[in-house]
Design an enzyme around this catalytic site. Sequence first.
Site, PDB file in Angstrom:
ATOM      1  N   CYS A   1     -31.077 -45.295  65.308  1.00 18.68           N
ATOM      2  CA  CYS A   1     -30.763 -43.865  65.436  1.00 18.68           C
ATOM      3  C   CYS A   1     -31.897 -43.005  64.879  1.00 18.68           C
ATOM      4  CB  CYS A   1     -29.447 -43.541  64.740  1.00 18.68           C
ATOM      5  SG  CYS A   1     -28.016 -44.190  65.642  1.00 18.68           S
TER       6      CYS A   1
ATOM      7  N   CYS B   1     -23.796 -46.073  68.169  1.00 16.49           N
ATOM      8  CA  CYS B   1     -23.556 -45.322  66.930  1.00 16.49           C
ATOM      9  C   CYS B   1     -23.161 -43.877  67.250  1.00 16.49           C
ATOM     10  CB  CYS B   1     -24.811 -45.283  66.074  1.00 16.49           C
ATOM     11  SG  CYS B   1     -25.250 -46.854  65.332  1.00 16.49           S
TER      12      CYS B   1
ATOM     13  N   GLU C   1     -24.314 -41.147  65.990  1.00 17.60           N
ATOM     14  CA  GLU C   1     -25.476 -40.259  66.110  1.00 17.60           C
ATOM     15  C   GLU C   1     -26.029 -40.299  67.534  1.00 17.60           C
ATOM     16  OE1 GLU C   1     -24.816 -42.556  63.887  1.00 17.60           O
ATOM     17  OE2 GLU C   1     -25.779 -42.201  61.963  1.00 17.60           O
TER      18      GLU C   1
ATOM     19  N   GLU D   1     -17.358 -49.065  69.877  1.00 15.05           N
ATOM     20  CA  GLU D   1     -17.695 -50.482  69.747  1.00 15.05           C
ATOM     21  C   GLU D   1     -17.290 -51.288  70.978  1.00 15.05           C
ATOM     22  OE1 GLU D   1     -15.981 -51.623  65.972  1.00 15.05           O
ATOM     23  OE2 GLU D   1     -17.670 -50.648  64.913  1.00 15.05           O
TER      24      GLU D   1
HETATM   25  N1  THU Z   1     -22.589 -46.889  62.738  1.00 14.57           N
HETATM   26  C1  THU Z   1     -22.774 -45.614  63.187  1.00 14.57           C
HETATM   27  O1  THU Z   1     -22.124 -45.165  64.134  1.00 14.57           O
HETATM   28  N2  THU Z   1     -23.695 -44.851  62.552  1.00 14.57           N
HETATM   29  C2  THU Z   1     -24.336 -45.193  61.404  1.00 14.57           C
HETATM   30  O2  THU Z   1     -25.095 -44.400  60.865  1.00 14.57           O
HETATM   31  C3  THU Z   1     -24.116 -46.523  60.830  1.00 14.57           C
HETATM   32  C4  THU Z   1     -23.367 -47.470  61.668  1.00 14.57           C
HETATM   33  C5  THU Z   1     -21.533 -47.694  63.360  1.00 14.57           C
HETATM   34  C6  THU Z   1     -21.951 -48.869  64.189  1.00 14.57           C
HETATM   35  C7  THU Z   1     -20.715 -49.737  64.109  1.00 14.57           C
HETATM   36  O3  THU Z   1     -19.772 -49.298  65.075  1.00 14.57           O
HETATM   37  C8  THU Z   1     -20.135 -49.449  62.741  1.00 14.57           C
HETATM   38  O4  THU Z   1     -20.699 -48.212  62.347  1.00 14.57           O
HETATM   39  C9  THU Z   1     -20.396 -50.518  61.711  1.00 14.57           C
HETATM   40  O5  THU Z   1     -21.756 -50.749  61.568  1.00 14.57           O
END
Ligand code: THU
Length: 139
Positions: free
Chosen positions: A97, A54, A56, A45
């Site tokens: 993603c 994300c 993925e 983040e």
């Molecule tokens: N996030 C992911 O890394 N993958 C997902 O499938 C859903 C969301 C992350 C983005 C952000 O850092 C946190 O989860 C909250 O949305």
Amino acid sequence: MIDYKLLVKEAYEAQKTAYVPYSHWAVGAALLTKDGKIYRGCNIESSTFSPTNCAERTAFFKAISEGDKEFTAIAIVGNDVNTPIGQGDLCPPCGVCRQVMCEFCALDFEIILAKDYDKYEVYTLNQIMPLVSLPLSKK
Ligand code: THU
């Protein structure tokens, strides 16, 4: 035959490195290549939010930047950092993603969503991304 449990375990390992000081939502992914390699990814983040990546996409971009472009499956786990493994829910991938998966994967690519080491559901890309906008190479 894909070893789903191994991939889920790898996703939980990847989750440990998530950098989530803002959402406190830690996600881990383990991406399996056609030749059996596994790339781990976590979410990363930023205080300005939009640069957040994300888990993925971290796994996909690591793999692609290392020259791997053929994939068979990805396992994904995600939960609030204060929720113990096994007490949370599935963490389905976001739309961005899913579109990245469509760029690099066939429609039978498998997505394993886990809420514990031995509790998971398996979907195909086709199931979670119907009517997808395919990249030119697949049209
Ligand atoms: N996030 C992911 O890394 N993958 C997902 O499938 C859903 C969301 C992350 C983005 C952000 O850092 C946190 O989860 C909250 O949305």
